[in-house]
Motif scaffolding. Structure first.
Motif, PDB file in Angstrom:
ATOM      1  N   LEU A 152       0.853  -1.186   0.000  1.00 43.34           N
ATOM      2  CA  LEU A 152       0.000   0.000   0.000  1.00 43.34           C
ATOM      3  C   LEU A 152       0.889   1.236   0.000  1.00 43.34           C
ATOM      4  O   LEU A 152       1.645   1.466   0.944  1.00 43.34           O
ATOM      5  CB  LEU A 152      -0.909  -0.002   1.223  1.00 43.34           C
ATOM      6  CG  LEU A 152      -1.912   1.147   1.356  1.00 43.34           C
ATOM      7  CD1 LEU A 152      -2.885   1.154   0.176  1.00 43.34           C
ATOM      8  CD2 LEU A 152      -2.684   1.035   2.674  1.00 43.34           C
ATOM      9  N   CYS A 153       0.832   2.007  -1.079  1.00 48.73           N
ATOM     10  CA  CYS A 153       1.607   3.242  -1.194  1.00 48.73           C
ATOM     11  C   CYS A 153       0.681   4.421  -0.900  1.00 48.73           C
ATOM     12  O   CYS A 153      -0.350   4.578  -1.568  1.00 48.73           O
ATOM     13  CB  CYS A 153       2.206   3.379  -2.592  1.00 48.73           C
ATOM     14  SG  CYS A 153       3.349   2.052  -3.029  1.00 48.73           S
ATOM     15  N   LEU A 154       1.047   5.221   0.096  1.00 47.12           N
ATOM     16  CA  LEU A 154       0.206   6.327   0.528  1.00 47.12           C
ATOM     17  C   LEU A 154       0.965   7.644   0.480  1.00 47.12           C
ATOM     18  O   LEU A 154       2.152   7.696   0.827  1.00 47.12           O
ATOM     19  CB  LEU A 154      -0.287   6.103   1.957  1.00 47.12           C
ATOM     20  CG  LEU A 154      -1.250   4.937   2.210  1.00 47.12           C
ATOM     21  CD1 LEU A 154      -1.491   4.776   3.702  1.00 47.12           C
ATOM     22  CD2 LEU A 154      -2.569   5.143   1.462  1.00 47.12           C
ATOM     23  N   ALA A 155       0.275   8.687   0.059  1.00 50.53           N
ATOM     24  CA  ALA A 155       0.788  10.049   0.159  1.00 50.53           C
ATOM     25  C   ALA A 155       0.137  10.693   1.374  1.00 50.53           C
ATOM     26  O   ALA A 155      -1.097  10.734   1.478  1.00 50.53           O
ATOM     27  CB  ALA A 155       0.454  10.837  -1.106  1.00 50.53           C
ATOM     28  N   LEU A 156       0.955  11.176   2.312  1.00 46.82           N
ATOM     29  CA  LEU A 156       0.470  11.742   3.568  1.00 46.82           C
ATOM     30  C   LEU A 156       0.792  13.232   3.620  1.00 46.82           C
ATOM     31  O   LEU A 156       1.912  13.645   3.308  1.00 46.82           O
ATOM     32  CB  LEU A 156       1.126  11.048   4.762  1.00 46.82           C
ATOM     33  CG  LEU A 156       1.119   9.516   4.794  1.00 46.82           C
ATOM     34  CD1 LEU A 156       1.924   9.020   5.978  1.00 46.82           C
ATOM     35  CD2 LEU A 156      -0.309   8.986   4.863  1.00 46.82           C
ATOM     36  N   ARG A 157      -0.205  14.006   4.001  1.00 47.12           N
ATOM     37  CA  ARG A 157       0.031  15.429   4.285  1.00 47.12           C
ATOM     38  C   ARG A 157      -0.385  15.687   5.721  1.00 47.12           C
ATOM     39  O   ARG A 157      -1.532  15.419   6.093  1.00 47.12           O
ATOM     40  CB  ARG A 157      -0.766  16.320   3.326  1.00 47.12           C
ATOM     41  CG  ARG A 157      -0.081  16.479   1.989  1.00 47.12           C
ATOM     42  CD  ARG A 157      -0.355  17.787   1.313  1.00 47.12           C
ATOM     43  NE  ARG A 157      -1.743  18.225   1.361  1.00 47.12           N
ATOM     44  CZ  ARG A 157      -2.102  19.483   1.582  1.00 47.12           C
ATOM     45  NH1 ARG A 157      -1.182  20.415   1.824  1.00 47.12           N
ATOM     46  NH2 ARG A 157      -3.374  19.821   1.571  1.00 47.12           N
ATOM     47  N   ASP A 158       0.573  16.166   6.542  1.00 46.76           N
ATOM     48  CA  ASP A 158       0.333  16.356   7.972  1.00 46.76           C
ATOM     49  C   ASP A 158      -0.160  15.066   8.621  1.00 46.76           C
ATOM     50  O   ASP A 158      -1.036  15.066   9.487  1.00 46.76           O
ATOM     51  CB  ASP A 158      -0.681  17.481   8.204  1.00 46.76           C
ATOM     52  CG  ASP A 158      -0.204  18.816   7.645  1.00 46.76           C
ATOM     53  OD1 ASP A 158       1.005  19.099   7.765  1.00 46.76           O
ATOM     54  OD2 ASP A 158      -1.045  19.549   7.094  1.00 46.76           O
ATOM     55  N   GLY A 159       0.413  13.933   8.147  1.00 47.88           N
ATOM     56  CA  GLY A 159       0.059  12.633   8.698  1.00 47.88           C
ATOM     57  C   GLY A 159      -1.250  12.056   8.198  1.00 47.88           C
ATOM     58  O   GLY A 159      -1.638  10.946   8.582  1.00 47.88           O
ATOM     59  N   ARG A 160      -1.949  12.770   7.327  1.00 51.45           N
ATOM     60  CA  ARG A 160      -3.267  12.352   6.831  1.00 51.45           C
ATOM     61  C   ARG A 160      -3.144  11.862   5.392  1.00 51.45           C
ATOM     62  O   ARG A 160      -2.655  12.584   4.527  1.00 51.45           O
ATOM     63  CB  ARG A 160      -4.229  13.530   6.907  1.00 51.45           C
ATOM     64  CG  ARG A 160      -5.590  13.324   6.249  1.00 51.45           C
ATOM     65  CD  ARG A 160      -6.472  14.527   6.527  1.00 51.45           C
ATOM     66  NE  ARG A 160      -7.704  14.507   5.751  1.00 51.45           N
ATOM     67  CZ  ARG A 160      -7.894  15.182   4.627  1.00 51.45           C
ATOM     68  NH1 ARG A 160      -6.915  15.959   4.134  1.00 51.45           N
ATOM     69  NH2 ARG A 160      -9.059  15.118   3.994  1.00 51.45           N
ATOM     70  N   PRO A 161      -3.589  10.626   5.110  1.00 52.18           N
ATOM     71  CA  PRO A 161      -3.516  10.134   3.729  1.00 52.18           C
ATOM     72  C   PRO A 161      -4.404  10.952   2.793  1.00 52.18           C
ATOM     73  O   PRO A 161      -5.576  11.191   3.105  1.00 52.18           O
ATOM     74  CB  PRO A 161      -4.024   8.691   3.835  1.00 52.18           C
ATOM     75  CG  PRO A 161      -3.831   8.308   5.271  1.00 52.18           C
ATOM     76  CD  PRO A 161      -4.064   9.575   6.038  1.00 52.18           C
TER      77      PRO A 161
END
Length: 393
Positions: free
Chosen positions: A269-278
């Motif tokens: 599972l590849c996730l992009a996180l901004r401020d820890g939020r996917p």
């Protein structure tokens, strides 16, 4: 080894009617990681138990099992289909023509991994029973279709060897086309880029830089690294993509929880996180020698993030794990510029009506020639260096 004991065929309406070890002795007899995760008991059972297939879905399980005495020698993931959705080998025009002529195209039989345009064995045989097992399954399916006056049987995304063998015993062979990335023994991503033309190499580097500058971090997770909250986020991504592509997502929310329980080690599972939020994610399944790209979605749009998560991170993982290829799913000529080359995929078909079968056979022959030409043309436009001359820097 193939024996002389009479072979019996049975149809199961639930995987609970067969032991997991009997199914997997045919589906994944290899030691270690299964070659194809999509025909394992745990994957198919997660689809069934989560309600992704079954009542109200148009995918009614009719698992085909061949026994020699008490021994399960072969099985196949077969479904009675009430529509042609979730197959990725399109026969809507066949259905329209058949029904316009006064016939009933549905229900039909589908031997496939539901919602999964990934190549793999469809006639699952215990080692030593390959020829007898495949023959018994095909004969059994044809007999079931004929006895119930069903229009057709479709075996989709089978292996090339199965397609050739099936054609020899009277099934119709169909060729389609996808884009796969092939690992030529690359040491790392830069080694792969070194085999591309200068312009394509620069373009990919720019795309990766832009994608990674989205304002957060990108993580690649598998096994115990994947947490329940990650599936909560990914479900929102999947729903959005499914609603836009198909109207209704094929998989239920429960599928992801069940797959997590039994298949966490088989998923990337590849996730992009901004401020820890996917904010975006791509789900892949891991085979013994292949990484299968399956689902993508996002709640924020960022330039090239789709390419980074779906294609480039998959290449990174495949190289690191020594996998031979990445199958990036159906369609998408945009994959060509990113190192994914056109390859042929295969399916087999049986049609009960002789006249209709003849017309389809003629169509498939013309279609195969067109696909062969398309693959040749697309290959010539690939991003790799010419044999001798590098493009000017």
């Amino acid at each position: 080894m193939d024996g002389d004991t009479q072979i019996s065929i049975e149809v199961l309406t639930s995987l609970s009617q067969i032991a997991a070890e009997d199914w997997d002795a045919c589906a994944c007899p290899e030691d270690g990681r299964p070659r194809d995760p999509f025909t394992t008991y745990r994957f198919l059972n997660a689809l069934e138990q989560s309600g992704s297939v079954g009542q109200g879905t148009g995918w009614q399980p009719r698992y085909l099992v061949a026994r020699q005495g008490d021994l399960v020698i072969a099985c196949a993931p077969m479904y009675a289909k009430g529509h042609s959705q979730g197959e990725y080998i399109f026969d809507h025009n066949w259905a329209h023509a058949y029904e316009k002529a006064g016939g009933h195209y549905y229900p039909k039989l589908q031997i496939a991994a539901p919602f999964t345009p990934a190549t793999g064995r469809r006639f699952l045989t215990r080692p030593g029973h390959d020829t007898t097992g495949m023959s018994a399954l095909i004969q059994g399916a044809v007999q079931i279709a004929a006895d119930n006056e069903l229009s057709s049987i479709h075996i989709t995304f089978c292996t090339e060897d199965e397609a050739i063998a099936g054609e020899r015993i009277g099934l119709m062979r169909r060729v389609s086309q996808q884009f796969h990335w092939i690992n030529d023994g690359y040491a790392d991503f830069d080694d792969f880029l070194g085999n591309l033309s200068s312009r394509k190499r620069k373009n990919i580097r720019k795309e990766r830089a832009r994608a990674q500058d989205f304002g957060g971090e990108i993580v690649s997770l598998t096994g115990d690294q994947i947490k329940p909250e990650h599936w909560d986020a990914f479900w929102h991504f999947y729903q959005d993509t499914g609603a836009r592509k198909w109207g209704t997502p094929y998989l239920t929310r429960a599928f992801f929880d069940m797959a997590h329980q039994t298949m966490a080690d088989d998923m990337l599972l590849c996730l992009a996180l901004r401020d820890g939020r996917p904010v975006a994610g791509a789900l892949n399944f891991i085979g013994a020698d292949t990484l299968y790209g399956r689902y993508w979605g996002c709640i924020e749009d960022h330039p090239y993030l789709h390419f980074e998560l779906c294609y480039y991170r998959a290449i990174d993982f495949a190289i690191a794990q020594g996998l031979s290829r990445v199958e990036a799913g159906a369609q998408g000529t945009h994959k060509l510029a990113r190192g994914y080359m056109p390859v042929a995929t295969h399916s087999l078909h049986w049609v009960g009506d002789a006249g209709f079968a003849k017309a389809i056979g003629e169509y498939l022959e013309a279609e195969r020639n067109a696909i062969d030409e398309e693959i040749e043309v697309l290959t010539s436009y690939g991003p790799f260096k010419a044999a001798q001359v590098e493009e000017q820097e």
